[in-house]
Design a protein around this motif. Structure first.
Motif, short mmCIF file in Angstrom:
data_model
loop_
_atom_site.label_atom_id
_atom_site.label_comp_id
_atom_site.label_asym_id
_atom_site.label_seq_id
_atom_site.Cartn_x
_atom_site.Cartn_y
_atom_site.Cartn_z
N MET A 38 0.84 -1.19 0.00
CA MET A 38 0.00 0.00 0.00
C MET A 38 0.88 1.24 0.00
N TYR A 39 0.37 2.32 -0.52
CA TYR A 39 1.14 3.56 -0.60
C TYR A 39 1.25 4.21 0.77
N GLY A 40 2.41 4.84 1.01
CA GLY A 40 2.67 5.54 2.27
C GLY A 40 3.79 6.53 2.03
N ASP A 41 4.34 7.06 3.12
CA ASP A 41 5.45 8.02 2.99
C ASP A 41 6.65 7.36 2.31
N VAL A 42 6.93 6.11 2.68
CA VAL A 42 8.06 5.36 2.11
C VAL A 42 7.59 3.96 1.77
N LEU A 43 7.75 3.57 0.53
CA LEU A 43 7.40 2.21 0.14
C LEU A 43 8.47 1.26 0.63
N LEU A 44 8.08 0.10 1.15
CA LEU A 44 9.04 -0.89 1.57
C LEU A 44 9.80 -1.42 0.36
N SER A 45 11.07 -1.72 0.57
CA SER A 45 11.92 -2.20 -0.52
C SER A 45 11.81 -3.71 -0.66
N GLY A 46 11.86 -4.17 -1.89
CA GLY A 46 11.89 -5.61 -2.16
C GLY A 46 13.28 -6.07 -2.57
N SER A 47 14.30 -5.26 -2.29
CA SER A 47 15.67 -5.58 -2.69
C SER A 47 16.30 -6.59 -1.75
N ARG A 48 17.29 -7.32 -2.29
CA ARG A 48 18.12 -8.18 -1.45
C ARG A 48 19.40 -7.45 -1.11
N ILE A 49 20.10 -7.92 -0.09
CA ILE A 49 21.30 -7.23 0.39
C ILE A 49 22.38 -7.16 -0.68
N ASN A 254 13.51 -8.04 6.20
CA ASN A 254 13.63 -7.47 7.55
C ASN A 254 14.73 -6.43 7.60
N LEU A 255 15.94 -6.86 7.22
CA LEU A 255 17.12 -6.03 7.41
C LEU A 255 17.17 -4.84 6.46
N VAL A 256 16.82 -5.06 5.20
CA VAL A 256 16.88 -3.98 4.22
C VAL A 256 15.91 -2.86 4.60
N ASN A 257 14.70 -3.22 5.02
CA ASN A 257 13.72 -2.18 5.36
C ASN A 257 13.98 -1.57 6.73
N ASN A 258 14.61 -2.32 7.62
CA ASN A 258 15.07 -1.74 8.87
C ASN A 258 16.11 -0.65 8.58
N ALA A 259 17.03 -0.98 7.65
CA ALA A 259 18.05 -0.01 7.25
C ALA A 259 17.43 1.17 6.51
N LEU A 260 16.47 0.89 5.64
CA LEU A 260 15.82 1.93 4.85
C LEU A 260 15.12 2.96 5.74
N LEU A 261 14.29 2.47 6.66
CA LEU A 261 13.52 3.37 7.53
C LEU A 261 14.39 3.99 8.61
N GLY A 262 15.33 3.20 9.14
CA GLY A 262 16.24 3.75 10.14
C GLY A 262 17.13 4.83 9.56
N GLY A 263 17.58 4.63 8.32
CA GLY A 263 18.43 5.62 7.66
C GLY A 263 17.72 6.94 7.47
N ARG A 264 16.46 6.90 7.12
CA ARG A 264 15.68 8.14 6.98
C ARG A 264 15.49 8.81 8.34
N ARG A 265 15.29 8.00 9.35
CA ARG A 265 15.12 8.55 10.69
C ARG A 265 16.41 9.26 11.15
N PHE A 266 17.55 8.71 10.76
CA PHE A 266 18.83 9.30 11.17
C PHE A 266 19.30 10.40 10.21
N GLY A 267 18.53 10.64 9.16
CA GLY A 267 18.86 11.73 8.24
C GLY A 267 19.87 11.38 7.17
N TYR A 268 20.12 10.10 6.94
CA TYR A 268 21.08 9.68 5.92
C TYR A 268 20.68 10.15 4.52
N ASN A 269 19.37 10.25 4.30
CA ASN A 269 18.88 10.59 2.97
C ASN A 269 18.98 12.08 2.67
#
Length: 392
Positions: A38-49, A254-269
């Protein structure tokens, strides 16, 4: 009259049934996959590490990826990707295949993220092991996770890991083959040590890095195509304070989206950054929010030393102009005490993240006034935040 009412109720029920069936049928035609985002502020990633590393290396190959100050190692993304592929091929040449578990017991060093990404590319499940483990704890986790291979450091502080392995498997020293067999470690077949010294029954890390061949490279290419984003990729153990440690099985998703959302929270983007990694990599705070998030957001990660040392961290911040630092409250206390000498220039720091324990308001104020870090974030997260996981 009663019959008439029953008939009207039956007709309404029949209409609802046909309407509901038609609605479900239309949904089934639209949704072709098992996952529907579903659409939201950030779409979850389907990428592999492994895919994240390839995409970053393709676009930012010349940018520095990892720096290990205490090892005098610096690698850009192209070099790091090349070595991750070589190591993954080396793992496969040893007989490791998709779904096998590979333990990693080491303090912070360049080989840690290299093994992390190589294992992910080869479809292996990396098992994080605390380098402070004693022999009994190491044996328990290796057996609990059914590790087929183990990558281990040579030594760290008072730990001599080869001697620890001999305590678990005494016959290892007499083993002339590179493939081990031990009653105490029934699943373990390969031990890879980060050392230049040759020891019985053990492979050297550099040898495995150069051990790939055409056949293993072909298998690696085929394996990378088969890896799914919901495949398991990591096992992390709980502390075991109330019993034996339990292994949490985490997927690429689990890990990719943890990194994705955590990175935005920490301002990496929002900025180009260089992170000073003084947190242990065996913990999710280090291996997800620093090493994995660094690759996802094309940053640079600096390892000041193998274990936390405030002076080394301050030197690394000054030398490499680090802009972000992670740490526990006790780490920041040591940084403040050593910074008071006035010998270090850490003006490059833009953001500080505190986690792992409660942060007293007085400490936060000292960080602002003494270390002069303008942006502070308190992150009291559990090991596996934003993740669904299965326990071994």
């Amino acid at each position: 009259m009663n019959c008439f009412k029953v008939r009207k109720s039956f007709v309404r029920a029949l209409k609802f049934h046909y309407t509901h069936t038609r609605f479900i049928s239309e949904i089934q035609q639209k949704i072709k996959n098992s996952y529907y985002a579903m659409y939201g502020d950030v779409l979850l990633s389907g990428s592999r590490i492994g895919q994240l590393l390839d995409e970053t290396a393709d676009k930012y190959g010349d940018k520095t990826a990892f720096i290990s100050m205490h090892q005098d190692i610096s690698k850009n993304y192209s070099e790091f990707r090349d070595e991750a592929d070589r190591l993954a091929s080396g793992f496969i040449s040893l007989g490791l295949r998709r779904g096998d578990r590979i333990g990693l017991c080491s303090p912070n060093c360049y080989e840690w993220p290299l093994t992390q990404f190589a294992a992910a590319k080869a479809g292996l499940i990396l098992v994080n092991l605390n380098p402070a483990f004693q022999s009994k704890e190491l044996a328990f986790c290796l057996n609990k996770a059914s590790c087929k291979a183990l990558v281990i450091s040579d030594a760290f502080k008072t730990q001599d890991y080869y001697k620890m392995l001999l305590q678990i498997a005494p016959d290892l020293s007499e083993n002339k083959s590179e493939k081990i067999q031990s009653k105490n470690l029934p699943h373990l077949e390969r031990v890879i040590i980060m050392s230049d010294k040759k020891k019985n029954g053990i492979l050297n890390f550099k040898d495995v890095l150069n051990n790939g061949n055409k056949e293993s490279a072909t298998i690696l290419a085929e394996t990378e195509k088969l890896i799914q984003f919901d495949d398991p990729v990591n096992i992390q153990f709980t502390s075991g304070t109330t019993g034996e440690p339990k292994g949490a099985v985490l997927t690429h998703h689990n890990l990719v989206n943890n990194a994705l959302l955590g990175g935005r929270r920490f301002g990496y983007n929002m900025m180009k950054y260089i992170v000073c990694c003084q947190l242990p990599l065996f913990h999710s705070f280090g291996c997800v929010h620093i090493s994995l998030t660094t690759v996802l957001y094309q940053g640079t990660c600096v390892f000041p030393c193998a274990g936390f040392d405030a002076v080394s961290s301050l030197q690394a911040i000054e030398k490499y102009r680090c802009s972000i630092i992670f740490g526990t409250p006790t780490m920041y206390v040591d940084l403040i005490n050593n910074y008071k000498s006035g010998e270090y220039n850490i003006s490059s720091l833009n953001r500080g993240i505190l986690g792992g324990a409660a942060s007293p308001p007085a400490l936060v104020e000292d960080i602002r006034k003494i270390l002069r870090i303008p942006n502070l974030q308190v992150s009291n997260e559990h090991n596996f935040n934003n993740c669904r996981y299965a326990l071994l």
